[in-house]
Design an enzyme around this catalytic site. Structure first.
Site, PDB file in Angstrom:
ATOM      1  N   HIS A   1       8.927   8.408 -27.258  1.00  0.00           N
ATOM      2  CA  HIS A   1       7.847   9.264 -26.749  1.00  0.00           C
ATOM      3  C   HIS A   1       8.072  10.717 -27.165  1.00  0.00           C
ATOM      4  CE1 HIS A   1       4.910  11.011 -24.057  1.00  0.00           C
ATOM      5  NE2 HIS A   1       5.854  11.702 -23.451  1.00  0.00           N
TER       6      HIS A   1
ATOM      7  N   LYS B   1       3.700  11.701 -11.388  1.00  0.00           N
ATOM      8  CA  LYS B   1       2.829  10.892 -12.246  1.00  0.00           C
ATOM      9  C   LYS B   1       3.522   9.574 -12.510  1.00  0.00           C
ATOM     10  CE  LYS B   1       0.155  14.189 -14.965  1.00  0.00           C
ATOM     11  NZ  LYS B   1      -0.057  14.713 -16.332  1.00  0.00           N
TER      12      LYS B   1
ATOM     13  N   HIS C   1       0.504  16.238 -26.439  1.00  0.00           N
ATOM     14  CA  HIS C   1       0.409  14.844 -25.988  1.00  0.00           C
ATOM     15  C   HIS C   1      -0.876  14.149 -26.437  1.00  0.00           C
ATOM     16  CE1 HIS C   1       3.901  15.978 -23.731  1.00  0.00           C
ATOM     17  NE2 HIS C   1       3.982  14.818 -23.119  1.00  0.00           N
TER      18      HIS C   1
ATOM     19  N   HIS D   1       0.117  10.841 -27.956  1.00  0.00           N
ATOM     20  CA  HIS D   1      -0.270   9.549 -27.382  1.00  0.00           C
ATOM     21  C   HIS D   1      -1.043   8.715 -28.396  1.00  0.00           C
ATOM     22  CE1 HIS D   1       0.093  10.921 -22.881  1.00  0.00           C
ATOM     23  NE2 HIS D   1       1.257  10.702 -23.454  1.00  0.00           N
TER      24      HIS D   1
ATOM     25  N   ARG E   1       0.821  -1.235   0.000  1.00  0.00           N
ATOM     26  CA  ARG E   1       0.000   0.000   0.000  1.00  0.00           C
ATOM     27  C   ARG E   1       0.848   1.276   0.000  1.00  0.00           C
ATOM     28  NH1 ARG E   1      -3.956  -2.688   3.448  1.00  0.00           N
ATOM     29  NH2 ARG E   1      -5.480  -3.583   2.037  1.00  0.00           N
TER      30      ARG E   1
ATOM     31  N   ASN F   1       0.789  18.936 -21.031  1.00  0.00           N
ATOM     32  CA  ASN F   1       0.493  17.904 -22.025  1.00  0.00           C
ATOM     33  C   ASN F   1       0.425  18.477 -23.437  1.00  0.00           C
ATOM     34  OD1 ASN F   1       0.274  15.926 -20.020  1.00  0.00           O
ATOM     35  ND2 ASN F   1      -1.818  16.553 -19.582  1.00  0.00           N
TER      36      ASN F   1
HETATM   37  P1  NAD Z   1      13.178   5.089 -21.806  1.00  0.00           P
HETATM   38  O1  NAD Z   1      13.026   5.003 -20.360  1.00  0.00           O
HETATM   39  O2  NAD Z   1      12.649   3.976 -22.644  1.00  0.00           O
HETATM   40  O3  NAD Z   1      14.716   5.315 -22.146  1.00  0.00           O
HETATM   41  C1  NAD Z   1      15.098   5.389 -23.493  1.00  0.00           C
HETATM   42  C2  NAD Z   1      16.228   4.393 -23.816  1.00  0.00           C
HETATM   43  O4  NAD Z   1      17.443   4.910 -23.310  1.00  0.00           O
HETATM   44  C3  NAD Z   1      16.060   3.014 -23.197  1.00  0.00           C
HETATM   45  O5  NAD Z   1      16.447   2.057 -24.162  1.00  0.00           O
HETATM   46  C4  NAD Z   1      17.057   3.015 -22.030  1.00  0.00           C
HETATM   47  O6  NAD Z   1      17.546   1.737 -21.751  1.00  0.00           O
HETATM   48  C5  NAD Z   1      18.135   3.921 -22.556  1.00  0.00           C
HETATM   49  N1  NAD Z   1      18.897   4.633 -21.544  1.00  0.00           N
HETATM   50  C6  NAD Z   1      18.422   5.221 -20.424  1.00  0.00           C
HETATM   51  N2  NAD Z   1      19.397   5.924 -19.827  1.00  0.00           N
HETATM   52  C7  NAD Z   1      20.500   5.742 -20.553  1.00  0.00           C
HETATM   53  C8  NAD Z   1      21.844   6.223 -20.447  1.00  0.00           C
HETATM   54  N3  NAD Z   1      22.199   7.083 -19.496  1.00  0.00           N
HETATM   55  N4  NAD Z   1      22.734   5.829 -21.384  1.00  0.00           N
HETATM   56  C9  NAD Z   1      22.357   5.000 -22.399  1.00  0.00           C
HETATM   57  N5  NAD Z   1      21.122   4.534 -22.560  1.00  0.00           N
HETATM   58  C10 NAD Z   1      20.203   4.909 -21.650  1.00  0.00           C
HETATM   59  O7  NAD Z   1      12.473   6.409 -22.408  1.00  0.00           O
HETATM   60  P2  NAD Z   1      12.431   7.919 -21.928  1.00  0.00           P
HETATM   61  O8  NAD Z   1      12.423   8.712 -23.171  1.00  0.00           O
HETATM   62  O9  NAD Z   1      13.402   8.211 -20.879  1.00  0.00           O
HETATM   63  O10 NAD Z   1      10.983   8.038 -21.253  1.00  0.00           O
HETATM   64  C11 NAD Z   1       9.822   7.828 -22.006  1.00  0.00           C
HETATM   65  C12 NAD Z   1       8.712   7.441 -21.083  1.00  0.00           C
HETATM   66  O11 NAD Z   1       8.530   8.454 -20.102  1.00  0.00           O
HETATM   67  C13 NAD Z   1       7.385   7.268 -21.778  1.00  0.00           C
HETATM   68  O12 NAD Z   1       6.764   6.089 -21.355  1.00  0.00           O
HETATM   69  C14 NAD Z   1       6.588   8.463 -21.317  1.00  0.00           C
HETATM   70  O13 NAD Z   1       5.195   8.213 -21.284  1.00  0.00           O
HETATM   71  C15 NAD Z   1       7.136   8.704 -19.953  1.00  0.00           C
HETATM   72  N6  NAD Z   1       6.955  10.064 -19.457  1.00  0.00           N
HETATM   73  C16 NAD Z   1       6.379  10.224 -18.245  1.00  0.00           C
HETATM   74  C17 NAD Z   1       6.205  11.481 -17.719  1.00  0.00           C
HETATM   75  C18 NAD Z   1       5.644  11.649 -16.332  1.00  0.00           C
HETATM   76  O14 NAD Z   1       5.341  12.781 -15.943  1.00  0.00           O
HETATM   77  N7  NAD Z   1       5.523  10.599 -15.559  1.00  0.00           N
HETATM   78  C19 NAD Z   1       6.629  12.611 -18.438  1.00  0.00           C
HETATM   79  C20 NAD Z   1       7.243  12.407 -19.671  1.00  0.00           C
HETATM   80  C21 NAD Z   1       7.407  11.133 -20.178  1.00  0.00           C
HETATM   81  N1  GLY Z   2       4.403  15.251 -18.166  1.00  0.00           N
HETATM   82  C1  GLY Z   2       3.184  15.906 -17.827  1.00  0.00           C
HETATM   83  C2  GLY Z   2       2.996  16.053 -16.362  1.00  0.00           C
HETATM   84  O1  GLY Z   2       3.807  15.627 -15.577  1.00  0.00           O
HETATM   85  O2  GLY Z   2       2.000  16.582 -15.955  1.00  0.00           O
END
Ligand code: NAD
Ligand code: GLY
Length: 369
Positions: free
Chosen positions: A268, A145, A250, A254, A123, A247
């Protein structure tokens, strides 16, 4: 090493610091000292584990903290129910308790998945974000998020669960492939397009050092982005209003990600880049935004090598009706109406629920043509 930058996320008893610096992994154990934690589970992916896990592990162990490792496959396809179940199962098997902590070491995929697992395990356990992509350092590690994708859409299952600390070590970005770095840059640009025309102008005029990975330029961009995001999150933690501005692009992005498939060759940030161009184009069609501003957005994103149209993502035919159907599953849909992030110009984004679906359909038809 220069003094790390600290930015507070002002959320009362759920507030925390974002620490940005060069070489922070080596000091992670010191940063955790304040939490008096004896055991952590580091959740990461295979690629990041090979590059950065040893440094984090040795710093934590030097501080007397026991480390459990959970290593997942890299990539967007990992943000799903089966990997969430597998992760929770491994954490329970390792007897991670409420007083222990999770550490998300990796990009947005690891951060979103591990954060959601932390919100659910027994939890709720505390967690720390150690973002290693530009995307995660400027956006996903901040704001609480967490979530996974569903076959119905992106991030449709999740929770708000704030980290206790964000440690953004810009040195980890030196191993990040160029394409991943650029995908994160799309979100840096986003902050300018939403509310800071001067920031967008500065990026337009001078992005070479940042894109070349210059330490000072990267630190400045991460700090500016985190400061902008921290302000918005502090004012509207649960996205009752203004947080939805983050967003921008987005709703389109998305839908593109869902259509292409989460395991596919699309980042992304690339989908967000195309989505931001579409959001500005829609604003122009609605007579709200000067066409020159939309043209500047498209020109800058294209100039740095980001996709700006559907054809830049894949050559295979796109279906406007399917994209529109995906958009109706967006989290910001209320009573069947999509809340759009539109713009009256660069740095002048606003929310609207008044967009005529026929205008969106026309835009999508033009985009797939
Ligand atoms: P990811 O986590 O898939 O990383 C991209 C690639 O880079 C992966 O293959 C990973 O293994 C590699 N990698 C990571 N760090 C590395 C490093 N230092 N050196 C070499 N390789 C490395 O993708 P991302 O672009 O970091 O994140 C995308 C995700 O984040 C999406 O799912 C998106 O929806 C989410 N997101 C969430 C929020 C939020 O507010 N929670 C905001 C923006 C994006
Ligand atoms: N990435 C959008 C948010 O965190 O609200």
């Amino acid at each position: 090493m220069s003094t790390p930058t600290r930015i507070g996320v002002d959320l009362g008893d759920r507030g925390y610091d974002i620490v940005i610096g060069d070489g922070l992994l080596a000091d992670a154990g010191d940063y955790l000292a304040g939490f008096a934690v004896a055991r952590v589970a580091v959740v990461t992916d295979e690629t990041v584990a090979g590059l950065h896990l040893a440094a984090l592990r040795s710093s934590l162990e030097a501080a007397g903290i026991e480390v459990v490792e959970v290593v997942l496959p890299p990539g967007e396809a990992t943000k799903d129910f089966s990997h969430l179940e597998g992760l929770l199962d491994q954490l329970l098997a390792a007897r991670i308790e409420r007083r222990d902590m999770l550490i998300a070491l990796g990009g947005g995929v690891v951060g979103d998945l591990a954060g959601l697992a932390a919100s659910m395990l027994r939890r709720g356990v505390d967690f720390i974000q150690v973002p290693t992509t530009l995307m995660a350092q400027v956006d996903s590690s901040v704001g609480g998020k967490t979530g996974i994708n569903s076959r119905h859409g992106k991030n449709l299952i999740g929770a708000f669960h704030q980290p206790r600390l964000v440690l953004a070590d810009v040195a980890t970005l030196r191993t990040l492939p160029r394409r991943e770095f650029l995908a994160g840059y799309a979100e840096v640009v986003k902050y300018g397009l939403i509310g800071d025309a001067a920031w967008f102008g500065a990026l337009e005029a001078d992005h070479a050092d940042l894109l070349a990975g210059d330490g000072d330029a990267v630190t400045a961009a991460v700090a500016a982005s985190c400061a902008a995001k921290a302000r918005v999150v502090a004012a509207d933690e649960r996205e009752q209003g203004q947080r939805a501005l983050l967003n921008l692009g987005h709703s389109f992005g998305h839908a593109i990600e869902l259509e292409v498939g989460y395991g596919a060759d699309l980042r992304h940030g690339e989908a967000v880049a195309v989505g931001m161009v579409m959001a500005f184009d829609l604003s122009v069609r609605l007579g709200l935004c000067p066409p020159e501003d939309a043209a500047r957005v498209r020109r800058h994103l294209a100039a740095v090598g980001l996709p700006v149209g559907l054809r830049d993502i894949q050559d295979a035919p796109w279906d406007a009706a399917r994209l529109a159907a995906h958009m109706r599953q967006d989290k910001k849909v209320r009573d069947g109406r999509i809340t759009f992030v539109l713009a009256r110009g660069i740095g002048k984004a606003f929310l609207s629920r008044e967009v005529d679906p026929a205008m969106v359909a026309a835009l999508l038809e033009a985009a797939v043509a």
